[in-house]
Structures are given as structure tokens and as C-alpha cells.
Scaffold this active site. Sequence first.
Site, PDB file in Angstrom:
ATOM      1  N   HIS A  97      35.390  33.997  29.988  1.00 52.93           N
ATOM      2  CA  HIS A  97      33.966  33.674  30.104  1.00 52.93           C
ATOM      3  C   HIS A  97      33.205  33.850  28.796  1.00 52.93           C
ATOM      4  CE1 HIS A  97      34.352  33.193  34.375  1.00 52.93           C
ATOM      5  NE2 HIS A  97      34.775  34.426  34.551  1.00 52.93           N
ATOM      6  N   ASP A  99      33.657  39.283  42.202  1.00 49.14           N
ATOM      7  CA  ASP A  99      34.438  38.166  42.724  1.00 49.14           C
ATOM      8  C   ASP A  99      35.077  38.530  44.062  1.00 49.14           C
ATOM      9  OD1 ASP A  99      34.143  36.000  40.890  1.00 49.14           O
ATOM     10  OD2 ASP A  99      35.339  37.100  39.443  1.00 49.14           O
ATOM     11  N   GLU A 133      40.954  40.024  42.430  1.00 46.89           N
ATOM     12  CA  GLU A 133      39.544  39.674  42.573  1.00 46.89           C
ATOM     13  C   GLU A 133      39.297  38.689  43.717  1.00 46.89           C
ATOM     14  OE1 GLU A 133      38.200  37.957  38.896  1.00 46.89           O
ATOM     15  OE2 GLU A 133      40.114  36.976  38.512  1.00 46.89           O
TER      16      GLU A 133
END
Length: 257
Positions: free
Chosen positions: A46, A178, A152
Site C-alpha cells: 500500500h 481486514d 487477515e
Amino acid sequence: MRKNTLKEKIDQKQKVFGTWLMTNSQDNAEILGHTGVDFIMIDAEHGSMDLESAGRMVSVIRGTQATPLLRVAGNEKSLIKKGLDTGASGVMIPMVNTEEEAKDAVSYCKYPPVGVRGMGAGRAVLFGAAAEEYEDYYAQANEEVLVIVQIEHYEAVENIAEILSVPNIDIAFVGPYDLSTSMGLPGQVNHPDVIKNFQKVITACEKFNVTPGIMTWTDGIEQHLEMGFKFLLGGMDGAILYNGVKQLVTEFNGFTK
């Protein structure tokens, strides 16, 4: 290849703490490396950096007390291979939900005969420039490089025993946001059902001698340590920078407006 001091701490069952590097900044990498954290997780999933920049960050962090780790963008051989070629001391692999995905992740991280990682003259071996270190890295990498799988999704929790039965996984890292979202409880990281899934991961880690890790925050560190997590990752350089200056601006405005 230099000794992976973070792996030594983990093998000794010590608790360790690190922070995220999200921005494309070698300066931030150097600053964070001198804060006393055990490791820095460079986020190539990310974060804003490409692998060239990530490799330079790895080199900068290796000159500090911190251990450089890298989160790759997916459980793909090419991403993991190139990620490890930066010289990172370990990789974090997102969304590992099944035993087969765990086997793939480990295989991509390890040189033959353990795995299928390809040998090449990347930054990890000084681009082939130093012959002794070149051979030394290949000889030791399978033992020294940390394999971190992300738990996750609720499917990963359901399959946690099968996932952690795969040899050579060092850390099972829970992503609370998540995970809670996959359970239909977005952001409710302290919901009892989410906490139960945390505990399931910790219990499985104890059974298979894997270190449990989690994304933490200021008011969550004590809770997560008491639960049994030993690899804690909290804070992001961009947010830390923003919040620090924002606090100063707020204080200034309090005296001038």
C-alpha cells in the site's frame, strides 16, 4: 550475510516492536531506524514506493539498529523474489488463506531444495560484486530470512491449523481491520467475535511454534501483549508526521485565534 538479529530475538521468544514505512522517503527510513524500534516494515503493498526505492530504503535501514522487512503486494513468486532481492531480512505476504497458499509463500521465499527462489545478482548479494558475500548469502538465506504470512480474513482463521502446519513459517501476522471487515464487522477490532479469532491464531501459533503478530496502536499495545502477541507493528511514518505537526498547529492556533 549478516546475522538476522530480529530472527534471533524471535527464536528466543522475545517480544519485538516495529513501525511501518509508507512514504517514498529514505530520510524517514533513516530517522525511524534510529528510534529504537526492532524492525521497520517497508510497505510495498500500500505504500508509495517502487522496488527500486524500497531497495535503497533497505540499505539505509541496514545502517541503523533496526532490521529491514518488506511487505510485498501479493503471494506471487515474482513479487517475493524481487522483494527478497532488495536484501530485506524478511517478507510479509498478504492474504494467505489456505494451506496451499502457505506452501506457495514459503516456497517462493526459500532457495532449492527447500523452495523455488531463483538465484540472481540482486542488491541482497551486492549485485554479485563481492564474491564471498555472494556465496555466503545463498548458504544462509534459507535460515536467516523471516517468512511472515498475513492472517487477515476469516477463511485464514478457519484454516489456521493447516496453514501453520506448513514448515518454515516464522510469523503469523493478524490484520485486525481486514479480518474484522471479512467478518462483516468492519473496524470493530475489539468485538468479542474478532477477539475470539485473535485467540484462535495465538493458540495455533503456540501449537506449531510460530510467533503471533498483530497490527497494533497506542491504546492497544498492552492488550495485545497480554493476549500473547509477540511481534507488534504499529504507527505509520506519514501519520506520525501529520499528527505531530497537527498538534503543533492546534497549539499555535490556541494562542493566536
